[in-house]
Scaffold this motif. Structure first.
Motif, short mmCIF file in Angstrom:
data_model
loop_
_atom_site.label_atom_id
_atom_site.label_comp_id
_atom_site.label_asym_id
_atom_site.label_seq_id
_atom_site.Cartn_x
_atom_site.Cartn_y
_atom_site.Cartn_z
N LEU A 13 -4.93 2.16 4.19
CA LEU A 13 -5.39 0.75 4.16
C LEU A 13 -4.81 0.00 5.36
CD1 LEU A 13 -5.18 -0.91 0.63
CD2 LEU A 13 -7.12 -0.81 2.16
N SER A 16 -6.59 0.99 8.51
CA SER A 16 -7.91 0.37 8.62
C SER A 16 -7.79 -1.12 8.91
CB SER A 16 -8.74 0.68 7.39
OG SER A 16 -8.94 -0.43 6.60
N LEU A 17 -6.73 -1.74 8.39
CA LEU A 17 -6.49 -3.16 8.69
C LEU A 17 -6.21 -3.35 10.19
CD1 LEU A 17 -5.85 -5.89 6.95
CD2 LEU A 17 -3.54 -5.45 7.71
N ALA A 82 -9.25 0.50 -3.27
CA ALA A 82 -9.51 -0.60 -2.33
C ALA A 82 -9.98 -0.04 -1.00
CB ALA A 82 -8.26 -1.43 -2.14
N ALA A 83 -9.30 1.03 -0.53
CA ALA A 83 -9.66 1.63 0.77
C ALA A 83 -11.08 2.18 0.73
CB ALA A 83 -8.66 2.72 1.12
N VAL A 86 -13.57 -0.64 0.84
CA VAL A 86 -13.70 -1.20 2.20
C VAL A 86 -14.52 -0.25 3.08
CG1 VAL A 86 -12.41 -1.79 4.29
CG2 VAL A 86 -11.57 -2.54 2.06
N SER A 97 -13.68 -7.42 2.63
CA SER A 97 -12.33 -7.73 3.08
C SER A 97 -11.33 -6.96 2.22
CB SER A 97 -12.09 -9.23 2.98
OG SER A 97 -11.15 -9.52 2.00
N THR A 98 -10.29 -6.49 2.89
CA THR A 98 -9.25 -5.72 2.20
C THR A 98 -8.64 -6.56 1.09
OG1 THR A 98 -8.79 -4.90 4.40
CG2 THR A 98 -7.29 -4.21 2.67
N ASN A 184 -1.26 -10.22 5.29
CA ASN A 184 -2.01 -9.08 4.79
C ASN A 184 -1.17 -7.86 4.40
OD1 ASN A 184 -5.42 -9.01 6.07
ND2 ASN A 184 -4.29 -10.60 5.01
N ASN A 187 -1.60 -6.69 0.90
CA ASN A 187 -2.76 -5.85 0.58
C ASN A 187 -2.42 -4.39 0.74
OD1 ASN A 187 -4.28 -8.14 0.35
ND2 ASN A 187 -5.04 -8.06 2.45
N SER A 286 -8.91 -13.08 3.81
CA SER A 286 -9.60 -12.18 4.74
C SER A 286 -9.58 -12.77 6.14
CB SER A 286 -11.04 -12.00 4.27
OG SER A 286 -11.83 -11.56 5.34
#
Lengths: 366, 213
Positions: A13, A16-17, A82-83, A86, A97-98, A184, A187, A286
């Motif tokens: 995650l 990716s963020l 979550a990942a 996304v 959005s994460t 973030n 998250n 986000s």
């Protein structure tokens, strides 16, 4: 090693963020060649990590209130759900959005664990999703008019303005990266805070807490995302929907950074409390939607021409669809992890409670 | 470091614009010298405008190289370059015209001399307003419009003066056709300087919109 395996979904995650959201801060600066990619990547990485470690606790605490995931396997699956949400929604080109995915995934865990979701916390979180782009639009609208006026008065030479803008893009970009990390990191690592078994470390006379180590890891994952993948995202953002001048980009990044900071700063919260003022909830928002809000603010300052309201509608729909999809994926995958892979994803607190009650009754009656 | 470089570029750009402005003055005085048969002064001004043209060329190349090697003003450097090259055409045109006076030695009868001087004055005014508009573009884009309409005004005025002059030349019964054509050629070339200034103004009007944040 097992811990790292469990943390991998959170690290993914984070990656990716870094890959996606760093472009919200440095995208226009890099694509317009005002700032070199490596300068942007180094600045962004350092300040993301700093923001995560120094100010990451506030938003993490809010997520913890929504649902305290109490087993590391459960945390792994929540972050993975979550990942996947996304990744899947990005593939389908849907706004995602994460922050919204992780909230949905936590709610999914709550449902699976049979725990009630704190509706007050959920409402607070959802209202910030709506508020954050609006606030960003308001900031950029005001900054744009102010900046325009100042340029009219100061009459800065085009070459000098270029130099100032470059420096501004780096300095404000650093602030943006700090705010992104602070806002973030929850998250990325929030769900692991209460379950990761990191001991405090003593290093050169300084004590580094387990949470800080976790946030450092998350921050590093974001940094890896920035270095390995964000360049192509930055170039796409620059050529994409709206073409911004470097000066407008500066305003967009400033507004975005302030909004992310407002929703992450514990220091500000304490200050506001100290002055008997209403506080701003510390919630992961986000950054992409905040950026769209900022760009919209500039569009409005230009007289509202060329604003594509369909894009706004799509974002609003994402506020609902993303958490719902994430919750469903989270719920189903937790079920599989527990029943197929035999991993404990929820601490069986209720069972212990019953056992104790029964034992007490036996003692009493016996 | 970055500000030192920027300051240097600002000075070079100011100097480039000074050269264009100065070459306008020199051109006007050169034409006047020619019309008044002040041979020595005319030669001096011709020499001066050639030097100015050369210096402006060097400055333009230096600024262009700096802008591209240092990736400065990436959003507007294409526009700045186009502006500099088009404004370089103006100074080139002025130099060539003065040079042609020196080479071809047109015989200008007394009654047309004032017409040529007036035409030169008008084209140089267009040129001067163009330089002011360029300076405004660099520092104060909101003010560019205030100069652009003056460029257009003097360009039109130059067209009118050139036409009046050509009509008068061709209406004259004292000149041979070859002399008339020769004089028309000089009226045309002097007027072209204002046309080139108008080209710069056209570009400026678009670039100024682009330059707004």
């Amino acid at each position: 090693m097992l811990i790292l395996l469990f943390l991998s979904s959170g690290l993914f995650l984070g990656w990716s963020l870094g890959a996606n959201d760093a472009s919200n801060i440095f995208g226009t600066a890099v694509s317009t060649r005002m700032v070199k990619f490596y300068t942007a990547a180094i600045v962004a990485s350092i300040f993301v990590v700093l923001g995560a470690i120094v100010s990451g606790a506030g938003t993490t605490h809010t997520l913890g209130k929504l649902g305290a995931v109490d087993m590391i396997a459960g945390a792994f699956m929540v972050a993975l759900a979550a990942a996947v949400t996304v990744f899947w929604m990005t593939k389908l080109s849907l706004p995602v959005s994460t922050s919204q995915a992780i909230v949905g995934a936590i709610v999914g865990w709550n449902m699976f664990a049979g725990k009630t979701t704190d509706m007050h916390a959920l409402t607070k979180i959802a209202s910030t999703w709506v508020m954050s782009p609006i606030l960003a639009a308001a900031f950029s609208f005001v900054f744009f008019l102010l900046f325009k006026k100042l340029l009219e008065v100061w009459k800065i030479h085009i070459f000098r303005l270029d130099a100032y803008t470059r420096i501004g893009l780096i300095v404000i970009g650093a602030f943006g990266a700090y705010s992104l990390g602070a806002n973030n990191i929850g998250n990325v690592m929030g769900v692991f805070v209460s379950v990761a078994p990191f001991e405090s470390l003593e290093l050169m006379g300084m004590s580094i807490s387990g949470v800080s180590q976790l946030f450092l890891l998350g921050g590093l994952a974001i940094a890896v995302g920035i270095f390995t993948y964000s360049k192509r995202v930055m170039l796409t953002v620059g050529e994409g929907v709206v073409k911004l001048t470097p000066q407008s980009a500066l305003i967009v990044v400033l507004s975005q950074s302030i909004v992310l900071f407002l929703f992450a700063s514990k220091g500000l919260e304490t200050w506001l409390l100290g002055h008997n003022l209403p506080t701003i909830p510390l919630v992961p928002v986000s950054s992409s939607q905040v950026v769209i809000g900022s760009v919209l603010g500039i569009g409005l300052a230009h007289g509202g021409r060329g604003i594509r309201f369909r894009v706004l509608g799509k974002i609003a729909s994402g506020w609902v669809t993303t958490p719902v999809i994430a919750a469903v994926i989270s719920f189903i995958s937790l079920f599989f992890l527990q029943n197929v892979f035999d991993q404990q994803v929820v601490k069986p607190t209720e069972m212990i409670g019953h056992h104790q009650i029964i034992s007490t009754q036996v003692i009493k009656t016996g | 470091m970055i500000f030192k470089k920027t300051k240097g570029l600002e000075l070079q750009m100011d100097s480039f614009l000074d050269k264009i402005s100065e070459s306008g003055i020199v051109f006007r005085r050169g034409v006047k010298n020619y019309m008044n048969n002040a041979e020595k002064d005319f030669s001096r001004h011709l020499e001066q405008i050639r030097t100015l043209e050369h210096e402006a060329d060097e400055l333009r190349k230096a600024i262009e190289t700096e802008l591209y090697t240092q990736t400065l003003v990436p959003e507007s450097r294409g526009d700045i370059l186009a502006l500099m090259e088009t404004s370089d055409d103006v100074i080139d045109r002025a130099t060539d015209t003065l040079s042609e006076f020196s080479i071809e030695r047109p015989v200008v009868p007394e009654q047309f001399r004032e017409g040529f001087i007036e035409l030169a004055k008008s084209t140089v005014r267009a040129m001067e307003e163009m330089v002011k508009a360029m300076r405004a573009f660099m520092r104060d884009p909101l003010n560019v419009r205030n100069y652009l309409h003056k460029v257009y005004h003097w360009e039109k005025e130059s067209d009118r003066l050139a036409e009046d002059l050509k009509r008068a030349i061709f209406a004259s019964e004292d000149l041979k056709l070859s002399e008339k054509i020769h004089l028309r050629y000089f009226a045309l070339h002097t007027d072209t300087i204002a046309d080139r200034a108008e080209d710069v103004a056209d570009r400026l009007s678009i670039y100024t919109i682009k330059r707004s944040i």
